[in-house]
Design an enzyme around this catalytic site. Sequence first.
Site, PDB file in Angstrom:
ATOM      1  N   TYR A   1       0.990  -1.227  -0.134  1.00 35.64           N
ATOM      2  CA  TYR A   1      -0.069   0.048  -0.001  1.00 35.64           C
ATOM      3  C   TYR A   1       0.833   1.365  -0.035  1.00 35.64           C
ATOM      4  O   TYR A   1       0.344   2.298   0.215  1.00 35.64           O
ATOM      5  CB  TYR A   1      -1.047  -0.005   1.447  1.00 35.64           C
ATOM      6  CG  TYR A   1      -2.150  -0.993   1.141  1.00 35.64           C
ATOM      7  CD1 TYR A   1      -1.640  -2.276   1.127  1.00 35.64           C
ATOM      8  CD2 TYR A   1      -3.406  -0.697   0.831  1.00 35.64           C
ATOM      9  CE1 TYR A   1      -2.840  -3.288   1.170  1.00 35.64           C
ATOM     10  CE2 TYR A   1      -4.577  -1.431   0.706  1.00 35.64           C
ATOM     11  CZ  TYR A   1      -4.211  -2.899   0.907  1.00 35.64           C
ATOM     12  OH  TYR A   1      -4.941  -4.096   0.754  1.00 35.64           O
TER      13      TYR A   1
ATOM     14  N   LYS B   1       5.555 -14.138   4.332  1.00 37.42           N
ATOM     15  CA  LYS B   1       5.781 -15.080   3.250  1.00 37.42           C
ATOM     16  C   LYS B   1       7.474 -15.004   3.145  1.00 37.42           C
ATOM     17  O   LYS B   1       7.914 -14.545   2.056  1.00 37.42           O
ATOM     18  CB  LYS B   1       5.013 -14.346   1.978  1.00 37.42           C
ATOM     19  CG  LYS B   1       5.368 -15.586   0.875  1.00 37.42           C
ATOM     20  CD  LYS B   1       4.082 -16.750   0.949  1.00 37.42           C
ATOM     21  CE  LYS B   1       4.542 -17.585  -0.222  1.00 37.42           C
ATOM     22  NZ  LYS B   1       3.969 -18.967  -0.053  1.00 37.42           N
TER      23      LYS B   1
ATOM     24  N   ASP C   1      -0.024 -18.344   3.273  1.00 34.08           N
ATOM     25  CA  ASP C   1      -0.637 -19.290   3.129  1.00 34.08           C
ATOM     26  C   ASP C   1      -1.192 -20.265   3.807  1.00 34.08           C
ATOM     27  O   ASP C   1      -2.412 -20.877   3.761  1.00 34.08           O
ATOM     28  CB  ASP C   1      -0.223 -19.966   1.529  1.00 34.08           C
ATOM     29  CG  ASP C   1       1.205 -20.224   1.506  1.00 34.08           C
ATOM     30  OD1 ASP C   1       1.720 -19.973   2.598  1.00 34.08           O
ATOM     31  OD2 ASP C   1       1.864 -20.701   0.619  1.00 34.08           O
TER      32      ASP C   1
ATOM     33  N   ASP D   1      -5.055  -7.488   5.290  1.00 33.02           N
ATOM     34  CA  ASP D   1      -6.261  -6.940   4.583  1.00 33.02           C
ATOM     35  C   ASP D   1      -7.129  -8.039   4.358  1.00 33.02           C
ATOM     36  O   ASP D   1      -8.307  -8.341   4.537  1.00 33.02           O
ATOM     37  CB  ASP D   1      -5.898  -6.048   3.393  1.00 33.02           C
ATOM     38  CG  ASP D   1      -7.377  -5.363   2.882  1.00 33.02           C
ATOM     39  OD1 ASP D   1      -8.339  -5.085   3.620  1.00 33.02           O
ATOM     40  OD2 ASP D   1      -7.294  -4.934   1.672  1.00 33.02           O
TER      41      ASP D   1
END
Length: 331
Positions: A122, A169, A202, A226
């Site tokens: 963002y 990640k 994930d 988000d």
Amino acid sequence: MKITLIPGDGIGPEVTNSARKIIDASGANIQWEVVEAGASVLEEHDSPLPDNVIDSIKKNKIALKGPITTPVGKGFRSVNVQLRQKLNLYANVRPVKSFDGLPSLHSNVDFIIVRENTEGLYAGIEHNIGEIAAESIRVITKEASDRISKFAFELAKNENRAKVTATHKANILKLSDGLFLKCAKECSSLYKDIEFEDIIVDAMSMKLVQSPQNYDVVVAPNLYGDILSDMGAGLVGGLGLIPGANIGDEAAVFEPVHGSAPDIAGKNIANPTATILSGIMLLKYIGEKDAAEKIETALLKIFKEGKYLTPDLGGNLSTEEFTNEVIRTLN
Ligand code: ATP
């Protein structure tokens, strides 16, 4: 106390009006200063986020805000993101909680997502490479990662939560998410009484769907936070139920997680609960504990009874009727 109120776009005016009426009826000592942002003021002010909105929040320090539409692909930058960046509202706090009596994939869910709110994908740094490609730059800094980790652990401590889970990640994004994870790990060593774990985002998605009861406080970089919070909404009955707070050192803006929902705008059928719950978070934040508890008790009672609900929860009450029912139950 004076509070800035930004009605917003789409269903924003309907849901903020509902929360305002309920907060007023709760006996909280609040005067509202209404300022407008979004597409409706773009022409008049040449900006969807005019200076008077920022000035009002800076002055009052606290705001309740409805959702504001962000045009997809073109048009102005997200007002929500601009507001968070301009006021340095670095922590986005999103409690995901199931309610007895409401239709929900899981019961006994009660975790809080702490989303880094100022950087990551963002950061808004994008450019075209001719006509053949486009690049978005995802920024992760040590300063913001340390700050959000500390915020998550402090929240866990203050709310008597047992565990903080950092999601990332870092196996693929070794440098950026690697830095985020390192900061979270380092921070955890200062909070010996709180368990710490980290999970790749994930796998986190799967585990949240399978056993959301295992989580307490989840700290995440901006985009993961988000996405996981909308997923959280899906676990407990939908977007109409999840509140949020954007918190910085100088100001705090409370708003529902959901967007402006143009498909149901103006129909008097939106569920105002997410905004009412954001209002409860606001009241607790400013020390209006009695008013907050009064509204919370009324909502829990209505949900448990399961008779007076908006259409998204399988009921047939309008936004206005639901609001009146909450006010009736308060008294
Ligand atoms: P944004 O990108 O602005 O976050 P979004 O794409 O996530 O928006 P939303 O506007 O949040 O989309 O909502 C998605 C759908 O969920 C809406 O179109 C609407 O049908 C439903 N929804 C969202 N909020 C509510 C609510 N408060 N009451 C009832 N339904 C809702």
